[in-house]
Design an enzyme around this catalytic site. Structure first.
Site, PDB file in Angstrom:
ATOM      1  N   CYS A   1       1.534  84.767 -10.430  1.00  0.00           N
ATOM      2  CA  CYS A   1       0.577  83.868 -10.999  1.00  0.00           C
ATOM      3  C   CYS A   1       0.667  84.201 -12.489  1.00  0.00           C
ATOM      4  CB  CYS A   1      -0.976  84.287 -10.794  1.00  0.00           C
ATOM      5  SG  CYS A   1      -1.146  84.344  -9.012  1.00  0.00           S
TER       6      CYS A   1
ATOM      7  N   HIS B   1      -5.746  81.841 -15.803  1.00  0.00           N
ATOM      8  CA  HIS B   1      -5.172  81.320 -14.557  1.00  0.00           C
ATOM      9  C   HIS B   1      -6.169  81.313 -13.629  1.00  0.00           C
ATOM     10  CE1 HIS B   1      -3.547  81.817 -10.437  1.00  0.00           C
ATOM     11  NE2 HIS B   1      -3.923  83.091 -10.343  1.00  0.00           N
TER      12      HIS B   1
ATOM     13  N   ASN C   1      -6.431  78.227  -6.279  1.00  0.00           N
ATOM     14  CA  ASN C   1      -5.477  79.049  -6.890  1.00  0.00           C
ATOM     15  C   ASN C   1      -4.120  78.611  -6.509  1.00  0.00           C
ATOM     16  OD1 ASN C   1      -3.700  81.094  -7.703  1.00  0.00           O
ATOM     17  ND2 ASN C   1      -5.197  82.945  -7.013  1.00  0.00           N
TER      18      ASN C   1
HETATM   19  O1  UT7 Z   1      -4.031  84.763  -7.982  1.00  0.00           O
HETATM   20  C1  UT7 Z   1      -4.140  86.424  -7.723  1.00  0.00           C
HETATM   21  C2  UT7 Z   1      -5.259  86.882  -7.967  1.00  0.00           C
HETATM   22  N1  UT7 Z   1      -6.298  86.786  -7.017  1.00  0.00           N
HETATM   23  C3  UT7 Z   1      -7.358  86.839  -7.244  1.00  0.00           C
HETATM   24  O2  UT7 Z   1      -7.886  86.977  -8.524  1.00  0.00           O
HETATM   25  C4  UT7 Z   1      -8.357  87.211  -6.389  1.00  0.00           C
HETATM   26  C5  UT7 Z   1      -9.437  88.134  -6.644  1.00  0.00           C
HETATM   27  N2  UT7 Z   1     -10.492  88.480  -5.724  1.00  0.00           N
HETATM   28  C6  UT7 Z   1     -11.332  87.822  -5.328  1.00  0.00           C
HETATM   29  O3  UT7 Z   1     -11.483  86.646  -6.065  1.00  0.00           O
HETATM   30  C7  UT7 Z   1     -12.403  88.168  -4.403  1.00  0.00           C
HETATM   31  O4  UT7 Z   1     -12.140  89.462  -4.063  1.00  0.00           O
HETATM   32  C8  UT7 Z   1     -12.425  87.267  -3.228  1.00  0.00           C
HETATM   33  C9  UT7 Z   1     -12.756  85.638  -3.343  1.00  0.00           C
HETATM   34  C10 UT7 Z   1     -11.070  87.315  -2.535  1.00  0.00           C
HETATM   35  C11 UT7 Z   1     -13.335  87.734  -2.044  1.00  0.00           C
HETATM   36  O5  UT7 Z   1     -14.712  87.944  -2.545  1.00  0.00           O
HETATM   37  P1  UT7 Z   1     -15.503  89.276  -2.364  1.00  0.00           P
HETATM   38  O6  UT7 Z   1     -16.929  89.046  -3.074  1.00  0.00           O
HETATM   39  O7  UT7 Z   1     -14.718  90.532  -3.024  1.00  0.00           O
HETATM   40  O8  UT7 Z   1     -15.412  89.352  -0.731  1.00  0.00           O
HETATM   41  P2  UT7 Z   1     -15.178  90.506   0.060  1.00  0.00           P
HETATM   42  O9  UT7 Z   1     -13.607  90.642   0.355  1.00  0.00           O
HETATM   43  O10 UT7 Z   1     -15.727  91.798  -0.486  1.00  0.00           O
HETATM   44  O11 UT7 Z   1     -15.877  90.126   1.507  1.00  0.00           O
HETATM   45  C12 UT7 Z   1     -17.126  90.327   1.674  1.00  0.00           C
HETATM   46  C13 UT7 Z   1     -17.540  89.602   3.248  1.00  0.00           C
HETATM   47  C14 UT7 Z   1     -16.708  90.246   4.132  1.00  0.00           C
HETATM   48  O12 UT7 Z   1     -17.471  90.408   5.340  1.00  0.00           O
HETATM   49  P3  UT7 Z   1     -18.474  91.940   5.494  1.00  0.00           P
HETATM   50  O13 UT7 Z   1     -17.143  92.794   5.665  1.00  0.00           O
HETATM   51  O14 UT7 Z   1     -19.437  92.278   4.403  1.00  0.00           O
HETATM   52  O15 UT7 Z   1     -19.020  91.670   6.833  1.00  0.00           O
HETATM   53  C15 UT7 Z   1     -15.792  89.344   4.588  1.00  0.00           C
HETATM   54  O16 UT7 Z   1     -15.269  89.532   5.928  1.00  0.00           O
HETATM   55  O17 UT7 Z   1     -17.259  88.295   3.142  1.00  0.00           O
HETATM   56  C16 UT7 Z   1     -16.523  88.181   4.290  1.00  0.00           C
HETATM   57  N3  UT7 Z   1     -15.372  87.077   4.151  1.00  0.00           N
HETATM   58  C17 UT7 Z   1     -15.649  85.876   4.330  1.00  0.00           C
HETATM   59  N4  UT7 Z   1     -16.703  85.325   4.969  1.00  0.00           N
HETATM   60  C18 UT7 Z   1     -16.911  83.877   5.118  1.00  0.00           C
HETATM   61  C19 UT7 Z   1     -14.256  87.200   3.568  1.00  0.00           C
HETATM   62  N5  UT7 Z   1     -13.758  85.871   3.454  1.00  0.00           N
HETATM   63  C20 UT7 Z   1     -14.694  84.941   4.045  1.00  0.00           C
HETATM   64  C21 UT7 Z   1     -14.675  83.664   4.243  1.00  0.00           C
HETATM   65  N6  UT7 Z   1     -15.793  83.233   4.660  1.00  0.00           N
HETATM   66  N7  UT7 Z   1     -13.745  82.757   3.800  1.00  0.00           N
END
Ligand code: UT7
Length: 320
Positions: A112, A249, A279
């Site tokens: 990225c 980005h 993204n």
């Molecule tokens: O281009 C490279 C740079 N990339 C980035 O900058 C990405 C950076 N990271 C992020 O933007 C965020 O971490 C994400 C958007 C990827 C995830 O958001 P989060 O608030 O960190 O969620 P999480 O991974 O902590 O997941 C929270 C919950 C989990 O469930 P439990 O374990 O709390 O029951 C996940 O399983 O959300 C669940 N989850 C989803 N639920 C519904 C993860 N993905 C999904 C989904 N739909 N698509």
């Protein structure tokens, strides 16, 4: 040292709009989760377009806007982690598609941050007098690297391309650049390639998809973006309060908001189009630049920031 300016910008979209609603029929997710956690509503994904086709289309528009012929280009740099082939490079195939006969053409891989890294190479090549007109493209078909059963990643990414032409000028518009990498922590965001397999070594199975530790990458992003902004202003006469547009980005709206809050910057200065594109990795900054430029006025100071896999990051300070 020669001056450098941007003389043309272009972008191109993949052919299919995949909505959060449609994604909810593919994996266990919802429009509500995706919107509140990321700000993404739609993303364009390829229904047949290759990385080379998207890159060439964006480049043709940038050339038109710069009012220069492809045959005048000295160099073509394509930043991509999703080339169509290992060889020839995407840049060489774009060169062929455009008829840019006198260019040196090559790809770079910095995820990225690829557009920022490619721009730095282009700008330094012009500054040292080696070349005059350089095309830098960020182009991705990330949809072919996605595990469409993995809701942690498949909701985030999109396909597309953006292109910028840098030209030598007496009136320099590139005020500063900063890049850095941290290979030690690269394991939080990976995309495997061909595993080692030869007459000595048996094939080891690898996951062929993009894999991401979202929380780790989120922490990295919200920590590194303010550093990128501070570093690119250092040793210049430009103050944070002089910046009219921040083009980051486009990974997650929460990252834009967190950076704005941390640095006490009005969040309306942070351009956002991730709701439409998701993204798009190396393509995201030049696509955003293409869309944001309608709001630029002559003399505006602009900061571009990339961050992502590698880990890599970097920033550019421009005057419009
Ligand atoms: O281009 C490279 C740079 N990339 C980035 O900058 C990405 C950076 N990271 C992020 O933007 C965020 O971490 C994400 C958007 C990827 C995830 O958001 P989060 O608030 O960190 O969620 P999480 O991974 O902590 O997941 C929270 C919950 C989990 O469930 P439990 O374990 O709390 O029951 C996940 O399983 O959300 C669940 N989850 C989803 N639920 C519904 C993860 N993905 C999904 C989904 N739909 N698509």
């Amino acid at each position: 040292m020669k001056g450098v300016k941007i003389s043309g910008i272009g972008s191109s979209k993949a052919g299919y709009v995949l909505t959060n609603e449609e994604l909810s029929t593919i994996v266990d997710t919802s429009d509500e989760w995706i919107t509140t956690r990321t700000g993404i509503k739609n993303r364009y994904i390829s229904n047949g377009q290759t990385t080379t086709e998207l890159a060439s289309k964006a480049a043709a528009l940038a050339l038109k806007n710069a009012n220069i012929e492809a045959s005048a280009l000295d160099m073509i740099i394509v930043a991509t982690i999703t080339p169509d082939l290992f060889m020839p490079s995407t840049a060489c195939m774009v060169q062929s598609a455009l008829g840019a006969i006198k260019s040196t053409a090559f790809d770079i891989s910095a995820a990225c941050s690829g557009f920022i890294y490619g721009s730095k190479i282009a700008i330094n090549s012009i500054r040292c007098g080696d070349v005059k007109k350089v095309l830098v493209i960020g182009a991705e078909v990330l949809s072919k690297t996605i595990n469409w059963q993995d809701r942690n990643t498949c909701v985030l990414f999109g396909d597309g391309a953006g292109a910028v032409i840098y030209e030598a000028t007496d009136n320099n518009k590139i005020l500063n650049m900063y890049t850095q990498s941290d290979g030690k922590n690269g394991c939080s965001l990976t995309l495997n390639s061909t595993p080692l397999k030869n007459c000595l070594i048996e094939e080891k199975l690898v996951t062929p998809y993009m894999q991401m530790d979202g929380r780790e990458v989120y922490k990295f992003a919200t920590n590194i973006v303010p550093i990128c902004i501070e570093k690119v202003l250092q040793n210049t006469e430009v103050k944070l309060s002089d910046i009219k547009h921040f083009i980051l980005h486009q990974a997650n709206e929460r990252i834009l908001d967190a950076v704005a809050k941390k640095m006490k910057i009005d969040k309306s200065l942070f351009f956002k189009n991730l709701d439409k594109y998701g993204n798009t990795s190396a393509a995201s900054i030049p696509i955003a630049l293409y869309e944001a430029k309608a709001n630029f006025n002559t003399g505006d100071k602009i900061v571009l920031v990339g961050f992502g896999g590698g880990l890599t990051w970097g920033s550019l300070l421009l005057e419009w």
